[in-house]
Structures are given as C-alpha cells and as structure tokens.
Design an enzyme around this catalytic site. Structure first.
Site, PDB file in Angstrom:
ATOM      1  N   CYS A   1      -3.670  -3.811   4.447  1.00 60.51           N
ATOM      2  CA  CYS A   1      -2.734  -4.836   4.935  1.00 60.51           C
ATOM      3  C   CYS A   1      -3.128  -6.261   4.568  1.00 60.51           C
ATOM      4  O   CYS A   1      -2.314  -7.172   4.679  1.00 60.51           O
ATOM      5  CB  CYS A   1      -2.604  -4.746   6.449  1.00 60.51           C
ATOM      6  SG  CYS A   1      -2.079  -3.149   7.018  1.00 60.51           S
TER       7      CYS A   1
ATOM      8  N   GLU B   1       0.848  -1.190   0.000  1.00 62.74           N
ATOM      9  CA  GLU B   1       0.000   0.000   0.000  1.00 62.74           C
ATOM     10  C   GLU B   1       0.884   1.241   0.000  1.00 62.74           C
ATOM     11  O   GLU B   1       0.450   2.318   0.382  1.00 62.74           O
ATOM     12  CB  GLU B   1      -0.996  -0.011   1.149  1.00 62.74           C
ATOM     13  CG  GLU B   1      -0.423  -0.307   2.504  1.00 62.74           C
ATOM     14  CD  GLU B   1      -1.508  -0.355   3.560  1.00 62.74           C
ATOM     15  OE1 GLU B   1      -2.161   0.664   3.766  1.00 62.74           O
ATOM     16  OE2 GLU B   1      -1.679  -1.424   4.175  1.00 62.74           O
TER      17      GLU B   1
ATOM     18  N   HIS C   1      -2.897 -10.124  12.167  1.00 60.98           N
ATOM     19  CA  HIS C   1      -2.320  -8.868  11.678  1.00 60.98           C
ATOM     20  C   HIS C   1      -1.990  -8.021  12.911  1.00 60.98           C
ATOM     21  O   HIS C   1      -2.829  -7.867  13.808  1.00 60.98           O
ATOM     22  CB  HIS C   1      -3.313  -8.122  10.779  1.00 60.98           C
ATOM     23  CG  HIS C   1      -2.895  -6.709  10.500  1.00 60.98           C
ATOM     24  ND1 HIS C   1      -1.675  -6.409   9.950  1.00 60.98           N
ATOM     25  CD2 HIS C   1      -3.516  -5.520  10.729  1.00 60.98           C
ATOM     26  CE1 HIS C   1      -1.560  -5.093   9.842  1.00 60.98           C
ATOM     27  NE2 HIS C   1      -2.663  -4.536  10.306  1.00 60.98           N
TER      28      HIS C   1
HETATM   29  P1  HMG Z   1      -3.034   7.137  20.861  1.00 61.63           P
HETATM   30  O1  HMG Z   1      -4.368   7.783  20.977  1.00 61.63           O
HETATM   31  O2  HMG Z   1      -1.871   8.050  20.742  1.00 61.63           O
HETATM   32  O3  HMG Z   1      -2.740   6.190  22.074  1.00 61.63           O
HETATM   33  O4  HMG Z   1      -3.002   6.203  19.625  1.00 61.63           O
HETATM   34  P2  HMG Z   1      -3.637   5.898  23.348  1.00 61.63           P
HETATM   35  O5  HMG Z   1      -3.705   7.090  24.191  1.00 61.63           O
HETATM   36  O6  HMG Z   1      -4.929   5.230  22.941  1.00 61.63           O
HETATM   37  O7  HMG Z   1      -2.696   4.836  24.066  1.00 61.63           O
HETATM   38  C1  HMG Z   1      -2.489   3.587  23.485  1.00 61.63           C
HETATM   39  C2  HMG Z   1      -2.561   2.536  24.612  1.00 61.63           C
HETATM   40  O8  HMG Z   1      -1.489   2.788  25.506  1.00 61.63           O
HETATM   41  C3  HMG Z   1      -3.842   2.591  25.443  1.00 61.63           C
HETATM   42  O9  HMG Z   1      -4.112   1.243  25.829  1.00 61.63           O
HETATM   43  C4  HMG Z   1      -3.418   3.389  26.661  1.00 61.63           C
HETATM   44  O10 HMG Z   1      -4.191   3.106  27.827  1.00 61.63           O
HETATM   45  C5  HMG Z   1      -1.982   2.891  26.815  1.00 61.63           C
HETATM   46  P3  HMG Z   1      -5.578   0.606  25.630  1.00 61.63           P
HETATM   47  O11 HMG Z   1      -6.500   1.445  26.437  1.00 61.63           O
HETATM   48  O12 HMG Z   1      -5.890   0.726  24.141  1.00 61.63           O
HETATM   49  O13 HMG Z   1      -5.439  -0.807  26.061  1.00 61.63           O
HETATM   50  N1  HMG Z   1      -1.110   3.831  27.548  1.00 61.63           N
HETATM   51  C6  HMG Z   1      -0.249   3.475  28.496  1.00 61.63           C
HETATM   52  N2  HMG Z   1       0.028   2.265  29.058  1.00 61.63           N
HETATM   53  C7  HMG Z   1       0.999   2.213  30.018  1.00 61.63           C
HETATM   54  N3  HMG Z   1       1.676   3.324  30.446  1.00 61.63           N
HETATM   55  C8  HMG Z   1       1.419   4.546  29.932  1.00 61.63           C
HETATM   56  C9  HMG Z   1       0.421   4.654  28.911  1.00 61.63           C
HETATM   57  N4  HMG Z   1      -0.070   5.680  28.161  1.00 61.63           N
HETATM   58  C10 HMG Z   1      -1.016   5.172  27.340  1.00 61.63           C
HETATM   59  N5  HMG Z   1       2.092   5.605  30.354  1.00 61.63           N
HETATM   60  C11 HMG Z   1      -3.853   4.593  18.103  1.00 61.63           C
HETATM   61  C12 HMG Z   1      -3.435   4.855  19.536  1.00 61.63           C
HETATM   62  C13 HMG Z   1      -4.058   3.119  17.880  1.00 61.63           C
HETATM   63  C14 HMG Z   1      -5.173   5.328  17.836  1.00 61.63           C
HETATM   64  C15 HMG Z   1      -2.770   5.165  17.157  1.00 61.63           C
HETATM   65  O14 HMG Z   1      -1.553   4.511  17.375  1.00 61.63           O
HETATM   66  C16 HMG Z   1      -3.119   5.050  15.689  1.00 61.63           C
HETATM   67  O15 HMG Z   1      -3.870   5.871  15.141  1.00 61.63           O
HETATM   68  N6  HMG Z   1      -2.527   4.068  14.990  1.00 61.63           N
HETATM   69  C17 HMG Z   1      -2.735   3.855  13.560  1.00 61.63           C
HETATM   70  C18 HMG Z   1      -4.007   3.080  13.285  1.00 61.63           C
HETATM   71  C19 HMG Z   1      -3.904   1.655  13.784  1.00 61.63           C
HETATM   72  O16 HMG Z   1      -2.832   1.094  13.902  1.00 61.63           O
HETATM   73  N7  HMG Z   1      -5.068   1.034  14.001  1.00 61.63           N
HETATM   74  C20 HMG Z   1      -5.119  -0.370  14.379  1.00 61.63           C
HETATM   75  C21 HMG Z   1      -6.307  -1.102  13.765  1.00 61.63           C
HETATM   76  S1  HMG Z   1      -6.456  -0.778  12.018  1.00 61.63           S
HETATM   77  C22 HMG Z   1      -5.226  -1.795  11.285  1.00 61.63           C
HETATM   78  O17 HMG Z   1      -4.670  -2.616  11.900  1.00 61.63           O
HETATM   79  C23 HMG Z   1      -4.930  -1.526   9.844  1.00 61.63           C
HETATM   80  C24 HMG Z   1      -3.605  -0.859   9.558  1.00 61.63           C
HETATM   81  O18 HMG Z   1      -2.551  -1.762   9.752  1.00 61.63           O
HETATM   82  C25 HMG Z   1      -3.604  -0.302   8.133  1.00 61.63           C
HETATM   83  C26 HMG Z   1      -3.943  -1.245   7.011  1.00 61.63           C
HETATM   84  O19 HMG Z   1      -4.718  -2.170   7.071  1.00 61.63           O
HETATM   85  O20 HMG Z   1      -3.435  -0.934   5.942  1.00 61.63           O
HETATM   86  C27 HMG Z   1      -3.333   0.324  10.469  1.00 61.63           C
END
Ligand code: HMG
Length: 447
Positions: free
Chosen positions: A120, A83, A244
């Site tokens: 992906c 991609e 994935h």
């Molecule tokens: P964010 O908002 O910056 O992070 O981005 P957050 O605040 O949600 O924190 C992440 C996790 O860390 C949370 O855990 C927090 O609690 C924890 P959860 O509640 O989810 O279990 N956390 C901590 N833990 C311990 N100590 C700390 C601490 N601080 C926070 N101090 C987000 C997260 C996934 C939204 C971002 O990374 C993102 O936008 N990523 C890109 C999209 C993505 O990967 N999505 C996944 C599903 S879609 C997919 O897999 C397809 C993809 O591969 C593309 C394709 O198919 O081509 C992306």
C-alpha cells in the site's frame, strides 16, 4: 525554494457496494458490531464486472484532466501504484494512457510511464518519484499523473474479506501546487516482514493479527525517523493526521500510539499525570514484559482522557469518514484519508490554508513513511470539485448472492459458466472490453 506537491485529486470508486453490517455480517453469522464498532466499517466498494484497476484508474485520471483543463501534452509522467496488477511486464500505466488517448487528440508518447510496487505504500512512493523528478528539473514544466488503483479483494472466508475495497485515486503532482505542498523531510520504518504478501497469487496470504503489530512498529519507527530530520512533533502541530487505513479500527490503535509518543515530556503529559500517572519509561524496568504491561495500562487510561478524545475527534476521526464507506483501497487508502479530512474541513467551513498535515503511509512487507504537507490557498476549490458523494450514493447495493457471483467473476482462477452480467449500466466511462490476441486486456470508452 520551489514548492512541489499535490495540485489536484480525483477519486473513482468501484460502482458496487457491499453493506457489511446489513448483508455480509448476517451471511457470515457474525454480529454487525464487529464491522461497525470493531473494524469501523459500514460498507465496501466493489468493482462491477466491467470494472478493474485500469478502468477505475483511467476514469479517475480522465475526470481529473477534464476538471483541470489538461491535454496529454501537459503530463510528463504517468506513474501507477498498484498491488493488483495482472501483468509482470507491461505496466498498467500503458493501458491507462491507451484509454486516455481514445478520448484526447494528443498522445502521451513523450511521457515516462511506470508501475510502482510496495504493497500500500507504493502510492506515496509514486508521489515521491514525481516530486524528485520535478525537483531535479527534468519535468520541462509538465506535471506528473500519479494513479493509485487497486481491487483489494481477499479469498472468500479469509478474515481480510471484511476489509475489502476497490477504487482509484488520481493525483496531479506539480510545481507550485494548489492543494498541498510536500515537506522535504521524510521518515522511514522499513523491515523484511512476511505479514501480508501475494507470491504469484491473486489474493493475499495474510497473517492478520501479526500485520497489525508490524503496522504499528513500522509506523513508530517512521515517526521517530521523521523527527530526527524535522524536529519533535507535538499533537498541536497538525490540523489532521491521515494514516494508511486498512480499516478505521487500525487507525484507532495507531493514533493512540502516536499521541502517546508526541506528548512524552510535554506539558500535556504533566497535566494528565494526575489522572493516569506518567508514561512508563523502558529504562525503569528490568523485564520487557513488565514494561509492556505498564504501557498497556497507561494506554488504556490515556484513551479515556478528555484531552485524548478531543484530539482524536478533531485530528483523526475526520480522516476516516470515506474509509468507513469504501473499505481498504490499498495504494489509494492514505490518499483517501487525506481527502476525507480536507472534505470534512470544507463542509465545516474551516479555513485550512497554511495549516499542516502529517501523513503516515504504510505497506505490508513492510515499510512506513511519514512526511508533512502544507495546505495551499486553493485547497477548498479543489476538494469541492470532486464528485465523491454522488458516486458513493449511486453505488449498486449488492445482495449476498450477487456479491458471491461478482467475487467469482473477479477471481482469476474461476471460469464463469454462462453470461457475465453487469449490475450497473456504463455511463460515459472506460470499460473492460475482452481479451486481445496476446492475452492483453482491451478497453473502450462506453458513451
Ligand atoms: P478478525 O480476527 O476477524 O477480527 O480479523 P477480530 O476478531 O480481531 O475483531 C476485530 C475487532 O472487532 C477487534 O477489536 C474486536 O474486539 C472487535 P480490537 O480488539 O482489535 O480493538 N469486535 C467487536 N466490537 C464490537 N462488537 C462486536 C465485536 N466483535 C469483534 N460484536 C483482522 C481482524 C485485522 C485480522 C482481519 O480483518 C484481517 O486479516 N485483515 C487484513 C489484514 C489487515 O488489514 N491488516 C492491517 C494492518 S496491515 C496493512 O494495513 C496493510 C494492508 O493494507 C496491505 C498492504 O499494505 O498492501 C492490509
């Protein structure tokens, strides 16, 4: 019936490394725990200035062909899943074949080449295309080369920046495979979603929080669809379940949902009932919200049980060890998860031949796919022939300033002033070598 599947596999990581808790988190003013504990990541792999999807794909394919003693004559198709493509017409597979033809006497003129796109999940779809081509008897005894290659970069300051990665996975798909055969049965969960997309832009537009929900929903549908053709699944059916892995924290969520689904109406649910009650059934609730609340409470209890923890540590955790060090490789990600599991098994001296894997692929936009695989007799030799540990060890550790600079070099919208410096020295590999007269990319093998 002839078995078809993965005969051999090779991985090529981007040659740079961004330390997430040590370098990225402090520069972002964030707690390193968000990366190591929350997202489950220690580092991202990053491409050096002379690397891109073609070089990584060609270098992985070259090593695979050398290891397997193959010549172009032995390969009947080259399918690239990506991609991160840079051309809407000419497929990356033609560039990769062009690279390989620089180092082999033979040509790939007889080989069908293409490019697969569905975020992906396209890597798995390319394996599917190869599987169908072989099953249809159109392969004339040849194998297919499937290459999943991506520079999974996000715009600076996008929340996804923490999950970046870059690398390629090359897989040889053959009759009577030596590594893993694929089940005929497959399950799909597919819907028109706008969770993550790149409408004619290099970096993705992402609704991160929603993407997590869409991933879980499509994965659940795919599991149910798989069961509708392959029978019900049980946690003890599979040695490993590679998913994935955009980041390991995502798989932590998916695994819990999967386990809950698989233990429903089994003796495991009965045994756990004393500690956490039975699973809430939707039909017992008038309100959706009340059902969701009861489900959350059950899942919170489930994830703390010894039964779940033991299963997770045995079946899921080994699939995540590589992802923790390299981040998201988009199309290659689920294939890294498979390697991660098999590599752990080899290191532990475990015998796996005949055991089954359940493989859960996912692509935003959105579609999940599930199928089973059976590990073959020669799996250990194929896994031990890889050089992943050395590659990871040799990566150049970026400072934050270097990271910013290299990100700019890979950003198509930025014109770089001055010389573009390499941070590592090419070593017997394909490298990007500038632009041709029609705007095509040029590559050479650097001795
Ligand atoms: P964010 O908002 O910056 O992070 O981005 P957050 O605040 O949600 O924190 C992440 C996790 O860390 C949370 O855990 C927090 O609690 C924890 P959860 O509640 O989810 O279990 N956390 C901590 N833990 C311990 N100590 C700390 C601490 N601080 C926070 N101090 C987000 C997260 C996934 C939204 C971002 O990374 C993102 O936008 N990523 C890109 C999209 C993505 O990967 N999505 C996944 C599903 S879609 C997919 O897999 C397809 C993809 O591969 C593309 C394709 O198919 O081509 C992306």
């Amino acid at each position: 019936m002839t078995e078809v599947g993965i005969d051999a596999i090779e991985i090529r990581t981007g040659k740079l490394k961004l330390d997430l808790p040590g370098t990225f988190a402090p520069a972002q003013g964030e707690d390193p725990g968000k990366y190591t504990k929350g997202l489950g990541l220690n580092a991202s792999s990053f491409p050096d200035t002379y690397e891109d999807i073609v070089t990584m794909g060609a270098n992985a394919a070259h090593r695979l062909m050398e290891r397997e003693g193959l010549e172009p004559e032995d390969i009947g198709r080259i399918d690239v899943a990506t991609e991160s493509s840079f051309d809407n017409s000419k497929p990356v597979s033609t560039y990769i074949a062009g690279c390989l033809e620089q180092v082999y006497d033979g040509k790939f003129s007889h080989a069908n080449k293409g490019e697969r796109k569905f975020a992906c999940v396209a890597g798995t779809q390319s394996i599917d295309d190869a599987y169908n081509w072989i099953k249809a008897g159109r392969h004339r005894g040849r194998s297919a080369l499937v290459i999943a290659t991506d520079t999974a970069l996000y715009a600076r300051n996008d929340p996804g920046e923490a999950t970046q990665g870059a690398g390629a996975v090359a897989m040889l798909i053959s009759e009577d495979p030596d590594l893993a055969s694929l089940s005929t049965e497959q399950g799909y969960g597919s819907a028109d979603e706008t969770d993550f997309l790149k409408p004619n832009q290099q970096f993705p537009a992402v609704d991160g929080k929603r993407s997590v929900k869409v991933y879980l929903a499509r994965m659940r549908e795919a599991l149910q669809d798989f069961e509708s053709v392959a029978d019900r699944t049980h946690p003890d059916d599979f040695a490993y379940i590679p998913f994935h892995t955009p980041f390991p924290g995502m798989v932590r969520k998916a695994a819990l949902f999967g386990y809950r689904h698989m233990i429903r109406d089994t003796s495991i649910e009965d045994e756990l009932a004393e500690q956490i009650g039975r699973q809430p059934r939707e039909e017992a609730f008038d309100e959706e919200e009340a059902y969701e609340e009861a489900l959350t409470e059950y899942m919170d209890g489930l994830k703390e049980t010894a039964a779940y923890r033991e299963w997770y540590d045995r079946v899921i955790e080994p699939t995540l060890t590589i992802a923790r060090e390299v981040g998201n490789w988009y199309t290659g990600s689920v294939h890294l998860a498979r390697v991660s599991a098999l590599k752990t098994a080899a290191e532990e001296g475990r015998e796996l031949a005949g055991e089954r894997l359940l493989v859960g692929s996912y692509g935003s936009g959105a579609q999940a796919e599930m199928h089973a695989e059976t590990v073959q007799e020669s799996w250990r030799e194929k896994i031990e022939g890889m050089t992943l540990d050395e590659q990871l060890e040799e990566r150049y550790d970026l400072s934050y300033e270097e990271y910013e600079r290299v990100h700019d070099v890979h950003n198509h919208a930025i014109e770089i002033d001055g010389e573009i410096e390499e941070l590592t020295a090419p070593d017997a590999e394909f490298v990007f070598d500038g632009w041709g007269r029609m705007g095509e990319r040029k590559y050479r093998f650097a001795e």
